[in-house]
Design a protein around this motif. Structure first.
Motif, PDB file in Angstrom:
ATOM      1  N   SER A 146       0.826  -1.211   0.000  1.00  0.00           N
ATOM      2  CA  SER A 146       0.000   0.000   0.000  1.00  0.00           C
ATOM      3  C   SER A 146       0.858   1.258   0.000  1.00  0.00           C
ATOM      4  O   SER A 146       0.523   2.250  -0.663  1.00  0.00           O
ATOM      5  N   GLY A 166      -7.204  -4.162   3.575  1.00  0.00           N
ATOM      6  CA  GLY A 166      -8.269  -3.489   2.831  1.00  0.00           C
ATOM      7  C   GLY A 166      -7.761  -2.265   2.103  1.00  0.00           C
ATOM      8  O   GLY A 166      -8.163  -1.997   0.960  1.00  0.00           O
ATOM      9  N   THR A 181      -7.690  -1.770  -1.967  1.00  0.00           N
ATOM     10  CA  THR A 181      -8.365  -0.608  -2.548  1.00  0.00           C
ATOM     11  C   THR A 181      -7.429   0.190  -3.446  1.00  0.00           C
ATOM     12  O   THR A 181      -7.794   0.588  -4.559  1.00  0.00           O
ATOM     13  N   LEU A 230     -11.814  -5.464  -5.084  1.00  0.00           N
ATOM     14  CA  LEU A 230     -12.862  -4.726  -4.384  1.00  0.00           C
ATOM     15  C   LEU A 230     -13.802  -5.675  -3.651  1.00  0.00           C
ATOM     16  O   LEU A 230     -14.295  -5.358  -2.564  1.00  0.00           O
ATOM     17  N   THR A 290     -12.299  -6.650  -0.337  1.00  0.00           N
ATOM     18  CA  THR A 290     -12.397  -5.654   0.736  1.00  0.00           C
ATOM     19  C   THR A 290     -13.687  -5.811   1.530  1.00  0.00           C
ATOM     20  O   THR A 290     -13.746  -5.436   2.701  1.00  0.00           O
ATOM     21  N   SER A 292     -13.893  -0.204   4.497  1.00  0.00           N
ATOM     22  CA  SER A 292     -13.482  -0.198   3.090  1.00  0.00           C
ATOM     23  C   SER A 292     -14.660  -0.065   2.133  1.00  0.00           C
ATOM     24  O   SER A 292     -14.443   0.120   0.923  1.00  0.00           O
ATOM     25  N   ALA A 328     -15.048   3.441  -0.108  1.00  0.00           N
ATOM     26  CA  ALA A 328     -14.006   3.619  -1.120  1.00  0.00           C
ATOM     27  C   ALA A 328     -14.108   2.567  -2.210  1.00  0.00           C
ATOM     28  O   ALA A 328     -14.016   2.877  -3.406  1.00  0.00           O
ATOM     29  N   SER A 329     -14.318   1.318  -1.822  1.00  0.00           N
ATOM     30  CA  SER A 329     -14.357   0.241  -2.813  1.00  0.00           C
ATOM     31  C   SER A 329     -15.542   0.391  -3.756  1.00  0.00           C
ATOM     32  O   SER A 329     -15.405   0.200  -4.973  1.00  0.00           O
ATOM     33  N   HIS A 345     -15.588   1.011  -7.779  1.00  0.00           N
ATOM     34  CA  HIS A 345     -16.358   0.081  -8.600  1.00  0.00           C
ATOM     35  C   HIS A 345     -17.294   0.844  -9.544  1.00  0.00           C
ATOM     36  O   HIS A 345     -17.393   0.524 -10.739  1.00  0.00           O
TER      37      HIS A 345
END
Length: 297
Positions: free
Chosen positions: A195, A239, A243, A270, A273, A280, A283-284, A288
């Motif tokens: 990350s 996560g 992401t 995604l 997560t 998460s 954001a995910s 998407h």
């Protein structure tokens, strides 16, 4: 309109005078013929920039999509910078792995117990672990005569293959601390390094100079819960890594466009997560939706 000033030569002046005297032709007609002949030899420049406001509105094109503007930012960095990015990720992962908390709590224990239960007993039931030290935990669920972890199981599933492999290599059951250390390294510290590398690389691709991006990434990682959660067997860092990896693939797909394989990878990241933690989710799902819109343009 644009005015073009033409200076007639002495020969043209003379032709005007002769034509006027001999042929009784008007000055206007002679000048018109001279101008016509001159323009044929010297074509007028194209005046594309001189358009009316109505024409400008017609020619006005739609703004490029967000992904196109992002991809048009900064090209990939040289090999030396790319190596530095991954070295930074290795450094962050090592730092997270070296900070070890032997005194765990219910939250960590209830995520470790299913791992040991699957490896040693072959079930996700934690009957043999939830009530004895150092595995004891109050974060558990009782269902049809058996106890289970009451946490989302994503981080435990990520650590399970690695703990199983180390157990097979050791040839005997692992103790609590060994299970904890192996799970934290492979399921939290290494994703934490990934990350960090992705975050630095993403900032540079969006236009930030490498050194400024490095300073910003280091301050954010080591000055926030990013690093703190990277030292504990919690699901937040995996996560975050999933992401950022999905975001990178959406903005800068390997093939230069979203293919079926890229879309499958993004959906898998995604989707994973959702097995980690509700933190998460926002954001995910935003990534998407953005990917879905871009793929249908």
């Amino acid at each position: 309109a644009k005015l073009i000033t033409i200076k007639l030569s002495d020969e043209v002046h003379q032709a005007v005078r002769l034509s006027t005297v001999v042929n009784n032709t008007s000055i206007t007609e002679v000048v018109r013929e001279a101008l016509t002949e001159w323009l044929q030899k010297h074509p007028a420049p194209k005046l594309d920039g001189l358009v009316s406001s109505g024409e400008k509105k017609k020619r006005k094109s739609k703004p490029p999509p967000l992904s196109a503007m992002l991809q048009a930012g900064v090209p990939p960095q040289p090999d030396s910078i790319q190596r530095a990015v991954w070295l930074f990720g290795v450094f962050v992962a090592a730092a997270m792995a070296l900070v070890y908390h032997p005194a765990t709590g219910w939250n960590v224990n209830t995520r470790l117990a299913p791992i040991a239960a699957v490896i040693e007993v072959g079930t996700f039931q934690i009957d043999e672990f939830h009530g004895r030290e150092p595995w004891a935990t109050g974060d558990k669920a009782y269902f049809e005569g058996h106890f289970y972890s009451d946490k989302i199981i994503g981080v435990s599933l990520l650590a399970l293959p690695w703990n199983w492999l180390v157990t097979k290599l050791a040839g005997e059951s692992l103790g609590f601390q060994t299970h904890h250390l192996v799970a934290k390294i492979f399921a939290v510290a290494i994703p934490g390094g990934i990350s960090a590398a992705l975050f630095w690389a993403l900032m540079m691709r969006l236009g930030c100079p490498p050194r400024r991006a490095l300073v910003a990434a280091a301050l954010l990682i080591f000055g926030s819960l990013w690093f703190a959660y990277g030292t504990v067997f919690y699901p937040y860092i995996p996560g975050l890594a999933a992401t950022l990896a999905a975001l990178w693939t959406v903005l800068y797909p390997p093939a230069g466009r979203l293919t079926a394989l890229n879309s499958f990878a993004i959906g898998s990241l995604l989707g994973y997560t959702l097995l980690l933690d509700p933190v998460s989710y926002c954001a995910s799902q935003t990534i998407h939706a953005f990917c879905f819109i871009q793929s249908n343009r």
